[in-house]
Design an enzyme around this catalytic site. Structure first.
Site, short mmCIF file in Angstrom:
data_model
loop_
_atom_site.label_atom_id
_atom_site.label_comp_id
_atom_site.label_asym_id
_atom_site.label_seq_id
_atom_site.Cartn_x
_atom_site.Cartn_y
_atom_site.Cartn_z
CD GLU A 1 24.60 36.41 -15.19
OE1 GLU A 1 25.26 37.25 -14.57
OE2 GLU A 1 24.93 35.22 -15.29
CG PHE B 1 28.40 33.16 -9.47
CD1 PHE B 1 29.77 33.16 -9.34
CD2 PHE B 1 27.72 34.36 -9.38
CE1 PHE B 1 30.47 34.35 -9.14
CE2 PHE B 1 28.40 35.55 -9.18
CZ PHE B 1 29.78 35.55 -9.05
CG LEU C 1 26.60 38.29 -6.15
CD1 LEU C 1 27.72 38.66 -5.19
CD2 LEU C 1 26.84 38.91 -7.53
CB THR D 1 16.99 44.21 -13.35
OG1 THR D 1 17.49 45.46 -12.86
CG2 THR D 1 16.69 43.28 -12.18
CD GLN E 1 -0.77 39.21 -32.16
OE1 GLN E 1 -0.65 39.00 -30.95
NE2 GLN E 1 -1.93 39.48 -32.74
N GLY F 1 -0.79 33.22 -33.96
CA GLY F 1 -2.17 33.40 -33.55
C GLY F 1 -2.55 32.47 -32.41
CD GLU G 1 23.22 37.41 1.18
OE1 GLU G 1 22.62 38.15 2.01
OE2 GLU G 1 24.39 37.02 1.34
CB ALA H 1 21.71 41.68 -1.07
N GLY H 2 19.70 41.64 -4.22
CA GLY H 2 19.81 41.15 -5.58
C GLY H 2 20.62 42.10 -6.43
#
Length: 394
Positions: free
Chosen positions: A364, A125, A127, A366, A337, A340, A129, A132-133
């Site tokens: 998809e 897919f 879309l 942010t 954690q 450990g 750039e 242009a995210g």
């Protein structure tokens, strides 16, 4: 241990058992090694296709599985708990098929979709750039009509399956109209002028190839435009809204896997003469992790049921993506954690889970963009409606 699931039908319960068998026999034995070497597991997708897992949310009439999103997403979660790269790949493949199914002509759907859903074809897919995210309307890739062909030029960034896919669903600008200037095209991988750049060197999901897609004088027949000229952005965004639920499900699977490793380790590891799970400070941490996993699952399933019922679900999808991926980041970090020093080594998978969870807060849309989507709905006052729906979709 596997998640406890309440499936809507016996068929869907059997499907989950099949997916767990495939995960145990096909995915888990090779996931760690392929992630270490960065090998793309193309044959795994062929196996999933033969099992009918690449087209689950599409109708049987077009070669799909005819399953509701509620079921499809739980399959994605199961795959994600075994191997996130593969689960993300299935979600992206579904996204790449979505424009064709929803906006393609009957002839286009009949010609291409069955092979896509059957595992013969793997999709990508295109879309985003580099500039242009989060703002796809700012894209610069152009498609110029030349007779009965479109000529595409530009570059798409962060293409999952870039260089591995058999077809690319490409969004390109066909006019300067801000709202209706972008169109959608189906471009085969062997189209002259389409080239995948060097794959990105990523922090996680290294078994999933991500690369820029370069388009230079790529000629696409008019019949491979999906939908009307200028409708591409609305088609793409509709697919992305559902795609956010896919990522929410995969993130929940990663979190479940991290929880399972942490619990098992805490049962076996002893300090001060007893298993560390018997220490209140540790077991409370595990309890919080379990609560996050369950709340993430409930949130994405609630949104999926709205989608299945034909109700608006954009706000709920944004919430699910936000909640599930933030919870996955928290749970995987806590899993490290719990283990450990051992958790910080590659002897255990939790450090990989933590690296995989991080990107899910980014792609998809942010999680900051998800907050924008949620806030806009709140400002419009669209929340709070009471709807009755007959049948199990309630």
């Amino acid at each position: 241990m596997p998640a406890h699931r309440l499936m809507p039908t016996q068929e869907s319960a059997d499907l989950i058992r099949l997916v767990r068998d495939i995960a145990a026999d096909v995915l888990l034995p090779r996931a760690a090694e392929d992630e270490t070497t960065g090998r793309f597991p193309r044959e795994v997708f062929a196996t999933l296709g033969k099992a009918g897992l690449l087209g689950l949310p599409f109708p049987e009439a077009v070669g799909g599985g005819g399953q509701p999103y509620e079921v499809y997403l739980q399959v994605l979660e199961e795959l994600g708990s075994a191997w996130a790269s593969v689960a993300v790949g299935v979600s992206v493949h579904t996204l790449s098929c979505s424009p064709l199914f929803h906006a393609g002509t009957a002839e286009q759907v009949g010609q291409w979709l069955p092979d896509m859903l059957g595992g013969e074809q793997l999709g990508a897919f295109c879309l985003s750039e580099t500039h242009a995210g989060s703002d796809p309307a700012a894209m610069r890739t152009r498609a110029v009509l030349d007779g009965d062909l479109y000529v595409l030029d530009g570059a798409k960034a962060w293409t999952t399956h870039g260089g591995q896919a058999d077809f690319y669903t490409v969004l390109a600008r066909t006019s300067d109209d801000e709202r209706h200037g972008i169109s959608c095209f189906l471009v085969p991988a062997d189209a002259p002028g389409l080239v995948a750049d060097t794959p990105e060197r990523k922090m996680g999901l290294t078994g999933s190839t991500t690369a820029a897609t370069l388009l230079t004088d790529v000629r696409v027949p008019l019949g491979q435009r999906i939908g009307a000229e200028g409708d591409g952005l609305s088609v793409a965004l509709a697919g992305l809204t559902a795609g956010r639920l896919g990522i929410a499900a995969v993130a929940t699977g990663v979190a479940q896997a991290a929880l399972d490793v942490a619990v098992e380790y805490a049962r076996q590891r002893e300090t001060f003469g007893r298993p560390i799970i018997d220490h209140q400070g540790l077991v409370f941490l595990l309890a919080d992790m379990a609560a996050r996993v369950e709340s993430a699952r409930a949130t994405y399933l609630s949104a999926a049921r709205r989608l299945d019922a034909g109700l608006p679900f954009a706000q709920q999808a944004a919430i699910a993506k936000l909640v599930a991926t933030d919870h996955a980041m928290a749970v995987t970090t806590d899993a490290v954690q719990v283990l450990g020093g051992a958790g910080y080594t590659k002897e255990f998978p939790v450090e990989r889970f933590m690296r995989e969870a991080k990107v899910m807060q980014i792609f998809e849309g942010t999680n900051q963009i998800q907050r924008v989507v949620i806030a806009r709905d709140l400002c419009r006052g669209t929340a709070g409606a009471v709807t009755h729906v007959d049948g199990p979709a309630c």
